[in-house]
Design a protein around this motif. Structure first.
Motif, short mmCIF file in Angstrom:
data_model
loop_
_atom_site.label_atom_id
_atom_site.label_comp_id
_atom_site.label_asym_id
_atom_site.label_seq_id
_atom_site.Cartn_x
_atom_site.Cartn_y
_atom_site.Cartn_z
N TRP A 143 0.88 -1.17 0.00
CA TRP A 143 0.00 0.00 0.00
C TRP A 143 0.92 1.22 0.00
O TRP A 143 2.06 1.15 0.47
N ASP A 144 0.41 2.37 -0.45
CA ASP A 144 1.19 3.61 -0.34
C ASP A 144 0.89 4.29 1.00
O ASP A 144 -0.16 4.06 1.59
N ASP A 145 1.80 5.15 1.43
CA ASP A 145 1.60 5.85 2.71
C ASP A 145 0.51 6.90 2.64
O ASP A 145 -0.07 7.28 3.66
N TYR A 146 0.25 7.44 1.44
CA TYR A 146 -0.76 8.50 1.28
C TYR A 146 -1.89 8.00 0.38
O TYR A 146 -1.75 7.00 -0.33
N THR A 147 -3.01 8.72 0.40
CA THR A 147 -4.24 8.20 -0.23
C THR A 147 -4.11 7.98 -1.74
O THR A 147 -4.57 6.98 -2.25
N TRP A 148 -3.49 8.94 -2.47
CA TRP A 148 -3.53 8.82 -3.94
C TRP A 148 -2.13 8.72 -4.55
O TRP A 148 -1.21 9.44 -4.15
N ALA A 149 -2.04 7.85 -5.55
CA ALA A 149 -0.85 7.80 -6.39
C ALA A 149 -1.28 8.17 -7.80
O ALA A 149 -2.32 7.71 -8.30
N LEU A 150 -0.49 9.03 -8.42
CA LEU A 150 -0.67 9.33 -9.83
C LEU A 150 0.61 8.84 -10.52
O LEU A 150 1.70 9.36 -10.26
N VAL A 151 0.46 7.81 -11.35
CA VAL A 151 1.63 7.15 -11.94
C VAL A 151 1.67 7.47 -13.43
O VAL A 151 0.77 7.09 -14.18
N TRP A 152 2.72 8.21 -13.81
CA TRP A 152 2.89 8.63 -15.21
C TRP A 152 3.81 7.60 -15.87
O TRP A 152 4.95 7.40 -15.43
#
Ligand SMILES: O=C(O)CCC(=O)C(=O)O
Ligand SMILES: [Fe+2]
Length: 246
Positions: A143-152
């Motif tokens: 899981w990531d530490d923060y709510t949203w990931a934006l992966v380019w």
């Protein structure tokens, strides 16, 4: 790196408020609301994509670090890849910091997720770049530490060669008892194979996700931006998993 970052910032902002980009938002919003995932095709104009790819290639050639480790907080899953830390990108790229700092980007994300979207204050987690290229390279379940990931996405192998995003949505992360095998077995596991040039938004704090292993040598390169919710910033975050990685 460009001499002046002003034109890049302007181009990025201009694109994100353009009619073409904004026209895609209702469909992205619907995808995100249903799946906790939305793929944004042609995330940036071609010239920005190409200049950023060149910057990344130069940085990966000179300043990347190879990782081969297992991360305890996500159930000892593997990280086998080559990576660029945030500060190396901040110093060597004109585009990536401009995208992260763009207020037009956060405004667009807020429309998609229907919530306040904030820049992550903890600098090492603001953005990182990762390259999978050797057989068996993998970004294991986490899981990531923060709510949203934006992966380019900059480079993507053929779908039958791995490098896909796989995820189980709506599962909580307990770093002291992550139960990764249980959640993956229970599923459902969704697989996505976004194209180079696109970016995908994932609700990564409550979505267990991984990049599937490469079956043979091929290039998969991306930049992952992290964004926080109000709740993230109110609750205490520890950064043990990123500290274990760097
Ligand atoms: O490379 C991807 O598609 C996912 C990356 C990721 O999950 C991360 O960097 O936290
Ligand atoms: Fe992630």
């Amino acid at each position: 790196m460009r001499d002046s970052s002003t034109p890049v910032r302007e181009t990025v902002e201009h694109h994100l408020v353009s009619h073409g980009f904004r026209a895609a938002i209702p469909a992205l919003r619907q995808s995100y609301q249903q799946n906790d995932f939305a793929e944004i095709p042609a995330f940036m104009p071609d010239e920005i994509f190409r200049s950023t790819l060149q910057e990344l290639q130069d940085l990966f050639d000179g300043q990347s670090r190879r990782r081969d480790t297992n991360i305890e907080q996500s159930g000892c899953t593997p990280r086998r890849f080559t990576t660029l830390a945030r500060d190396i990108i901040a110093n060597g790229s004109s585009t990536i910091p401009a995208v992260f700092e763009s207020s037009a980007l956060r405004a667009a994300l807020e429309e998609i997720v229907d919530e306040k979207v904030l820049p992550v204050p903890y600098e090492p987690e603001q953005y990182i770049a990762t390259r999978l290229h050797e057989p068996g390279d993998v970004h294991g379940w986490h899981w990531d530490d923060y709510t949203w990931a934006l992966v380019w996405i900059f480079k993507m192998p053929d779908e039958n060669n791995g490098g896909s995003l796989e995820y189980v949505k709506d599962v909580p992360w307990d770093p002291t008892n992550p139960r990764v095998k249980e959640y993956v077995t229970a599923g459902p596991v969704t697989r996505r194979h976004p194209s180079a040039g696109s970016a995908y938004l994932l609700k990564a704090g409550t979505t267990l996700h991984r990049v599937s292993p490469l079956t043979y040598a091929a290039e998969r390169m991306m930049v992952c931006f992290s964004f926080a919710s109000v709740t993230d910033l109110e609750s205490k975050h520890d950064h043990e998993s990123i500290q274990a990685l760097f």
